[in-house]
Design a protein around this motif. Sequence first.
Motif, short mmCIF file in Angstrom:
data_model
loop_
_atom_site.label_atom_id
_atom_site.label_comp_id
_atom_site.label_asym_id
_atom_site.label_seq_id
_atom_site.Cartn_x
_atom_site.Cartn_y
_atom_site.Cartn_z
N ALA A 52 0.83 -1.20 0.00
CA ALA A 52 0.00 0.00 0.00
C ALA A 52 0.87 1.25 0.00
CB ALA A 52 -0.93 0.00 1.21
N PHE A 53 1.96 1.22 0.72
CA PHE A 53 2.89 2.35 0.76
C PHE A 53 3.55 2.55 -0.59
CE2 PHE A 53 7.07 4.22 1.70
CZ PHE A 53 6.65 5.39 2.33
N ASP A 54 3.97 1.47 -1.23
CA ASP A 54 4.62 1.56 -2.53
C ASP A 54 3.68 2.09 -3.60
OD1 ASP A 54 7.05 0.73 -1.61
OD2 ASP A 54 6.81 -1.36 -2.24
N ASP A 55 2.38 1.89 -3.45
CA ASP A 55 1.42 2.39 -4.42
C ASP A 55 1.35 3.91 -4.43
OD1 ASP A 55 0.81 -0.15 -5.24
OD2 ASP A 55 -1.00 -0.33 -4.00
N LEU A 56 1.83 4.55 -3.38
CA LEU A 56 1.79 6.00 -3.31
C LEU A 56 2.84 6.66 -4.20
CD1 LEU A 56 1.36 6.42 0.55
CD2 LEU A 56 -0.40 6.62 -1.21
N PHE A 57 3.81 5.90 -4.67
CA PHE A 57 4.92 6.45 -5.43
C PHE A 57 5.04 5.77 -6.78
CE2 PHE A 57 5.86 6.86 -0.96
CZ PHE A 57 6.19 8.20 -0.86
N ASP A 58 5.53 6.53 -7.76
CA ASP A 58 5.83 5.97 -9.07
C ASP A 58 7.32 5.65 -9.12
OD1 ASP A 58 3.24 6.35 -9.94
OD2 ASP A 58 3.66 8.36 -10.72
N ARG A 59 7.64 4.44 -9.50
CA ARG A 59 9.04 4.07 -9.63
C ARG A 59 9.52 4.47 -11.02
NH1 ARG A 59 10.97 1.60 -5.26
NH2 ARG A 59 9.54 0.38 -4.02
N GLN A 60 10.73 5.04 -11.06
CA GLN A 60 11.31 5.45 -12.32
C GLN A 60 12.75 4.99 -12.36
OE1 GLN A 60 10.84 9.65 -12.69
NE2 GLN A 60 8.65 9.54 -13.00
N ASP A 61 13.15 4.57 -13.55
CA ASP A 61 14.55 4.23 -13.72
C ASP A 61 15.35 5.51 -13.83
OD1 ASP A 61 14.08 1.49 -13.73
OD2 ASP A 61 13.70 1.45 -15.89
N THR A 62 16.50 5.52 -13.21
CA THR A 62 17.35 6.70 -13.28
C THR A 62 18.70 6.31 -13.84
OG1 THR A 62 18.12 6.33 -11.02
CG2 THR A 62 16.26 7.82 -11.31
#
Length: 146
Positions: free
Chosen positions: A53-63
Amino acid sequence: MSPMTDDTRGDDDEIEFEEADGPESDDSADPLGDLASAVAESAGDEPDAETAAFDDLFDRQDTAEIDADRLWAELEGDDLPASTDASEVREVDKRAYCQGCDYLAEPPDVACTHADAEILAVPTIETVRVADCPFVLADEADDRER
């Protein structure tokens, strides 16, 4: 009896020490046992419901990999391109000019939105290098007239 003598304990009294539990101790008895258990569970392949649920709050992006030396050089102003035109470049106190200016871009950008001016660099924490800033140039003109 002298004032330094302790009469409350007799010669036959022994002080008992509790031995610490060895490696076979129960994790739940440890003050941080619950935390250790939670970390051990979250280290697995499947995240628990709270972590998901916590991870759903953020968008993961490759850097891209960041070259720290190049980044610091840019921040310190060492690798800045020279101005290609006849710009009026000045190094000024950021508090006196940019921080209160309506033309300063919204963070995290460090840029001037004025049509004629440009922030070229931030050489130090307290100064900025600007090109063609009408406010800096006006202040200089006022100083020369005095």
